[in-house]
Every structure is written in C-alpha cells, then in structure tokens.
Design an enzyme around this catalytic site. Structure first.
Site, short mmCIF file in Angstrom:
data_model
loop_
_atom_site.label_atom_id
_atom_site.label_comp_id
_atom_site.label_asym_id
_atom_site.label_seq_id
_atom_site.Cartn_x
_atom_site.Cartn_y
_atom_site.Cartn_z
N SER A 32 0.80 -1.21 0.00
CA SER A 32 0.00 0.00 0.00
C SER A 32 0.85 1.27 0.00
O SER A 32 1.59 1.51 -0.95
CB SER A 32 -0.95 -0.05 1.20
OG SER A 32 -1.92 0.95 1.12
N ASP A 57 10.24 5.39 -10.13
CA ASP A 57 9.82 5.98 -11.40
C ASP A 57 10.60 7.25 -11.72
O ASP A 57 10.86 7.54 -12.90
CB ASP A 57 8.33 6.30 -11.36
CG ASP A 57 7.46 5.09 -11.67
OD1 ASP A 57 8.03 3.99 -11.86
OD2 ASP A 57 6.22 5.23 -11.71
N LYS A 103 -0.68 -4.19 -3.04
CA LYS A 103 -1.95 -3.68 -2.50
C LYS A 103 -2.08 -2.23 -2.95
O LYS A 103 -1.49 -1.33 -2.37
CB LYS A 103 -1.94 -3.80 -0.98
CG LYS A 103 -3.31 -3.63 -0.34
CD LYS A 103 -3.69 -2.19 -0.19
CE LYS A 103 -5.04 -2.02 0.45
NZ LYS A 103 -5.45 -0.59 0.51
#
Length: 560
Positions: A317, A328, A342
């Site tokens: 999460s 990224d 998740k």
C-alpha cells in the site's frame, strides 16, 4: 489474509502485538495489515445510489429475512452479530480490502495508526503461559516504577494472568487504561523467592512507527519505518535531521514488512526526496470525485544524495507508493523482493452505531502509470494464497521465476524499464534465506524458544553484559556451540527432539538472532538492529550499491 514479514524485534509491545505460541492470530489485526491504504478526509458519502431501486429492494429483503430469523428461528440468535457477519461476507464479494469494523473493535483498529496510547509502557512476551517483560519502554511508567527485563507478571490488580492461557490481546486490555490511573502488577523476579507488588501510574505512551535510525558508517544513514501512522512524518523528519547533523550523505530507507497506512503521510515523506514539481501518485476511482493527483511541492531535506529503498513481500500500500514514486523518478534504487501488491484506496466511513466501513474507492498508480494492485479476479481464497504461491513457485528465491507480460512494461523518467501488474519489482533482487523456512527453525520460532533462551541468558549474565559497552558487545560477543546446544536441549524439553543436522543448518541464523535478542534486553533497540544487520543480506546489497554509485540512478544515468 496473512502477510509474513521478515524477522522483526522480539517484543510483543503494547502498540505492536506479537502472539504467544498458543494464541490464534487475531483476524482483525491481519485485516488491518492488508487494509492499510487509508485516504484521510471528511466522509464524502451520501445516502444516494446509481441504482436506487435495486438498493431499496436489497435492503428490504435483508431486513425481512433478519426479522424472520430473530422472531421465529428455533434458537435464540444475536441479530446484530448476524448482521455484522452478513456485511463482512458481502464486502468479500467486492475486493480483498473493503472491510467492516464492528463498533466494539473500532477503537482497537484505529490504534494501529495512532501515534500514542495510554498504558504502562512495557514490551512483553508470553512464555509457557507466563507473561514476561522483554523490556520497559525508555522513560515510560513501567521503567520509572522499576520493571526489569525478565520480570514475570503473575497478576494485574490482584487478578491472576499467569498459567491461564491468557492471550496477548487480553493482556493489552489489562495494561492499558486511562492516563493517570493506577495498575498494580505482581512480579516474580529472577533470584527472588517472594513476589513483588509494583504500582504503575499509566501515562501517554508513544506508538512510534520509526523503529530505529542510526548511522551504519560515517556517511550512511539507516531509517526503518514500520507503518505510515499519524505521527510517522514528524518522526521521520526528526530522524532524518538528526542523521544529517551527524554527517549523513547517503541513506537506506527500510520499508520491509511495512503494510502501509495513511496516504498523505507517505506522500509527504516521498516529497522529502523528490525535487521540483513531480507526480508522486495518482488515484483513479468510479468518478472524478475520487480521482486525485499528488505532486512534490516542498523543498525536501534529502533531494540529492544516494538513496536505497529496501522492500519485500510484506511491503504494501502506502509503502509501495513511496517505493514506486522514487523508482519511477530514478531517485532511488529499490532493493529486495517484489512487494505485496496492495494498490486499493480505502475511505473510512463512520457509521451511526460507532462501527466503521472502510470502502475501496480508487486504485493507486505510480507516476509512470503502473497499477500497484495485483489481480483478485480468482476470488478471496486465491488472493490470500498469493504469498504462499510465490514461495512455492520459487519467486522468493530466484528472480528468473518472476515473469511479466510485455503489456505491463513501463519506463522511468530516464528510460529504465519497470513493470506493473501488481507490486513494485526491485531494481536489485535479493533472495530470502532458505534457512528461515526449515521445519526445525520454524518450530523454534513458533514456540518462542529463541526469545525465551535469550532472555534467560540475559538474566543469568546481566552483570557482565552491563559491563560491556554496546560497541564492545557488537564486536566481541559470540554465541558458541555450547549455547546452541543449550537451546536445543530447551527445545527437547518442550517436545522438539534434538536434530543435530537441522540445528547445524540454521546455526548461523540462530546465533545472530540470539545475540540480537540479548542485545534488545541489555542495550535497547538500536543495538538489537545493529546485530541483526550483521547478517542482513538486503542491507549489505544496499550498502554495496552506495559504494559503487548505483544507489543514485538519476545521477549515474546523467553521467553516462
């Protein structure tokens, strides 16, 4: 719904429960661990529906059936409990993370993400049905009242708690209470025949989510975050500032076993590492109401410098949001194993009776567009088996056991290939230690025997341990073969026959854990982690990446 994290501290502390060997796992706490993707804010929900007629028909049908059951069923029933059960089963048809929390459990559920609580401040474990103090929390009421590691708690306010198969949760209920209230503990102390009665005045106890922070060497800092709770960002800022003042120029951020928590705490933490105005995460829901984009916006305290993020199959999460954003943007090197996957956002909705609905309203996406959420199309049972399937298929031990479709290929800011489809795949894969999966080692852990042996050793050698500085202990203390044999003999008395081959196979891991648990009682958390890190393969890979320059992918790519 189970997440098996990497080995964690021995404590069964008040804010972070551990189970005794006879205790059944608490399903609520496990549900929380998997449902930690909480979006803060006021409740935006209104009693409206896209299909009002269907909603009314379903409501009337349920009401009618429940009325018949309550009135005419052959035995007496608890209609409210039946209703709670039906709601929970209904939500299972939606996704694995929409959950209903009954009113009587709501406070316990919320405490997982609170930054403090009222209690006595003691870490304990349950050995052979005896509640045993692992360590009083520094500066807390228990320490001020004189509690010591190894003290056995026999009674609380005159009520017996030893030898009655008490659970960890039940013990929490006895130790916690209103700030300023008194609790009397009856203790048995090592080498003392008569029990002691100690009065402890409850006070506010910090429920820290930054487990530890210290310098691994003169330049490399280390911060471990166990979850994203209400106070996490403030704790992190303080830890980061302290390390910077000590000369830190590179950082290892440990998110292993972190099940997530509040989204805004995670994005604020990520903002400390990402310069300029760059996307950190975005969410996509049914309508524009739940579509959000979060960007970096402040001048962070560590926007430059080598950074490694440690993750594993227990990172979920909000922890995945942080790791995905830093990966990224080529800001950090991610080391470890593929994260849990998740990526669903829950909105907490307070209901009239004090219960709470945490309803999935959106999905998380990383800046490059990767969905964090793994598939749950095959149903809840298959979803819950995902980690066991990873183990069975060899994914936890071999990177080439992990396969991604070309359609899930994405690219970082500087063109590195990353993959979506569930979880964050690390840049450097580090396999799990197979020793931890041996039957003998697993039984030693499940019976709490390693912790018990270490605590007994501390009590027997307390004076000589206290004569050593933590640095001396780290460098000179060793667990020898005789001490391993003593552990094996303790296990044999507990019903585990001696097996020299199995003991030899996991000897290295056991030596490290015993030493770490002794350090926890003698010197505290920092020394405990320092011992564990001596055999931490993922951390060693992180430090190696610092040395060869790969821990700053953006800088490395710009130099090529």
């Amino acid at each position: 719904m189970t997440i098996e994290p990497t080995p964690q501290p021995t404590s069964a502390s008040e804010p972070k429960p551990r189970n005794s060997r006879r205790q059944v796992r608490q399903p609520l706490l496990l549900a929380l661990a998997l449902a930690c993707g909480v979006l803060l804010g006021s409740n935006p929900f209104r009693p409206s529906s896209q299909n009002p007629d269907g909603t009314v028909r379903g409501y009337l049908k349920f009401k009618e059936i429940l009325s018949y059951v309550d009135r005419d069923y052959v035995d007496s029933v608890d209609a409210e409990a039946l209703s709670d059960y039906a709601i929970a089963r209904m939500l299972e048809q939606l996704d694995p993370h929409s959950v209903f929390i009954p009113a009587k459990q709501q406070q316990q559920a919320s405490s997982f993400l609170q930054s403090d609580f009222d209690g006595v401040g003691v870490e304990f474990n349950i050995f052979h049905d005896t509640v045993t103090v692992v360590a009083p929390l520094s500066g807390g009421p228990a320490e001020l009242s004189g509690l010591q590691p190894g003290d056995r708690i026999m009674a609380v306010n005159g009520e017996r708690v030893s030898g009655i198969h008490i659970t960890t949760e039940q013990m929490f209920g006895k130790l916690r209470g209103t700030r300023g209230s008194k609790v009397v503990l009856q203790l048995l102390r090592h080498h003392q025949v008569k029990p002691l009665n100690v009065a402890v005045i409850r006070n506010r106890i910090p429920n820290n989510s930054v487990d530890v922070s210290y310098l691994l060497d003169k330049q490399t800092g280390y911060i471990k975050i166990s979850r994203f709770a209400s106070g996490t960002y403030d704790e992190f800022k303080q830890a980061l500032g302290d390390l910077r003042r000590q000369g830190m120029t590179s950082l290892v951020l440990d998110l292993r076993g972190n099940p997530g928590g509040y989204l805004d705490r995670a994005t604020k933490l990520a903002d400390e590492f990402i310069g300029g105005t760059r996307k950190i995460v975005y969410t996509d829901g049914k309508g524009d109401q739940y579509d959000t984009q979060t960007f970096s916006r402040v001048a962070g305290e560590f926007e430059e410098g080598p950074l490694v993020v440690l993750v594993d199959e227990g990172s979920a999460s909000a922890a995945e949001v942080v790791a995905g954003a830093l990966q990224d943007h080529d800001r950090a090197l991610v080391v470890g194993r593929r994260t849990y996957g998740k990526g669903l956002v829950q909105q907490p909705i307070a209901l009239n009776d004090g219960s709470e609905l945490r309803l999935t309203i959106a999905r998380y996406y990383t800046p490059s567009g990767r969905s964090i959420q793994k598939s749950y199309r095959k149903g809840l049972a298959a979803y819950e088996q995902d980690l066991q399937n990873r183990l069975r298929h060899g994914e936890l031990f071999h990177a080439d056991s992990i396969h991604f479709a070309d359609s899930l290929r994405y690219h970082t800011d500087h063109g590195r290939t990353v993959y979506g489809g569930g979880g964050i795949m690390p840049d450097i894969f580090v396999p799990r230690d197979t020793t931890a999966f041996s039957a003998y080692y697993t039984r030693l852990q499940s019976h709490n025997l390693v912790r018990e042996y270490a605590l007994n050793y501390f009590q027997e050698h307390k004076a000589e341990l206290e004569a050593l500085r933590p640095e001396q202990f780290l460098n000179t203390f060793r667990i020898n073969d005789a001490q391993l044999q003593a552990l094996a003999q303790m296990a044999a008395r507990d019903g585990m026959p001696a097996n020299p081959t199995h003991l030899r196979n996991c000897a290295s891991l056991l030596r490290n854990q015993i030493k770490a648990y002794i350090a926890r009682s003698a010197y505290g958390k920092q020394t405990y982690y320092a011992v564990l890190h001596q055999q931490d393969t993922e951390l060693k890979q992180a430090v190696q990446a610092m040395g060869n320059g790969s821990a700053n992918p953006m800088q490395k790519l710009s130099m090529n």
